[in-house]
Design a protein around this motif. Structure first.
Motif, short mmCIF file in Angstrom:
data_model
loop_
_atom_site.label_atom_id
_atom_site.label_comp_id
_atom_site.label_asym_id
_atom_site.label_seq_id
_atom_site.Cartn_x
_atom_site.Cartn_y
_atom_site.Cartn_z
N GLU A 17 0.84 -1.19 0.00
CA GLU A 17 0.00 0.00 0.00
C GLU A 17 0.88 1.25 0.00
O GLU A 17 1.97 1.25 0.57
CB GLU A 17 -0.89 -0.01 1.25
CG GLU A 17 -1.96 1.03 1.22
CD GLU A 17 -2.91 0.91 2.41
OE1 GLU A 17 -4.02 1.41 2.30
OE2 GLU A 17 -2.51 0.33 3.42
N ASN A 18 0.40 2.28 -0.65
CA ASN A 18 1.10 3.55 -0.68
C ASN A 18 1.29 4.04 0.75
O ASN A 18 0.38 4.00 1.56
CB ASN A 18 0.28 4.54 -1.50
CG ASN A 18 1.01 5.84 -1.74
OD1 ASN A 18 2.00 6.14 -1.07
ND2 ASN A 18 0.53 6.61 -2.69
N ILE A 21 -1.14 6.95 1.76
CA ILE A 21 -2.51 6.48 1.96
C ILE A 21 -2.60 5.67 3.25
O ILE A 21 -3.56 5.80 4.01
CB ILE A 21 -2.97 5.66 0.74
CG1 ILE A 21 -3.11 6.58 -0.47
CG2 ILE A 21 -4.29 4.96 1.03
CD1 ILE A 21 -3.45 5.88 -1.75
N ARG A 25 -4.98 6.71 6.27
CA ARG A 25 -5.98 5.76 6.73
C ARG A 25 -5.80 5.47 8.22
O ARG A 25 -6.76 5.34 8.97
CB ARG A 25 -5.90 4.49 5.90
CG ARG A 25 -7.02 3.52 6.23
CD ARG A 25 -7.05 2.37 5.26
NE ARG A 25 -7.51 2.88 3.96
CZ ARG A 25 -7.09 2.41 2.80
NH1 ARG A 25 -6.21 1.45 2.75
NH2 ARG A 25 -7.54 2.90 1.67
N LEU A 30 -8.69 9.82 5.79
CA LEU A 30 -9.07 9.54 4.40
C LEU A 30 -10.58 9.33 4.34
O LEU A 30 -11.08 8.23 4.32
CB LEU A 30 -8.33 8.31 3.90
CG LEU A 30 -8.48 8.02 2.41
CD1 LEU A 30 -7.97 9.20 1.60
CD2 LEU A 30 -7.73 6.78 2.03
N LEU A 35 -12.11 14.26 0.80
CA LEU A 35 -11.30 14.13 -0.40
C LEU A 35 -11.99 14.80 -1.60
O LEU A 35 -11.36 15.51 -2.37
CB LEU A 35 -11.03 12.65 -0.69
CG LEU A 35 -10.05 12.34 -1.80
CD1 LEU A 35 -8.68 12.90 -1.46
CD2 LEU A 35 -9.97 10.86 -2.01
#
Length: 68
Positions: A17-18, A21, A25, A30, A35
């Motif tokens: 996963e990035n 992000i 999260r 997020l 967003l």
């Protein structure tokens, strides 16, 4: 005669996963509404000529309506 139980193949590993992000999260920041709000503000800033010059609310008709 029953079929012998065949083992299921292992699942493919998930891509990493990035990091940004994952951090957002984990912090709970997020949120899709926020967003979308940030994206709308960014688009309005980047492309200001696309919007309407007139007001979406007819203020002239509202302010000139008398109250009896």
């Amino acid at each position: 005669m029953s079929m012998p139980h065949l083992p299921t193949p292992p699942a493919a590993p998930l891509p990493p996963e990035n990091r940004l992000i994952a951090l957002l999260r984990r912090a709970g920041l997020l949120d899709w509404f926020l967003l979308g709000l940030v994206c709308a503000v960014a688009l309005a800033y980047l492309i200001p000529d696309v919007g309407s010059k007139a007001s979406p609310i007819p203020w002239k008709a509202i302010t000139t309506a008398g109250v009896a």
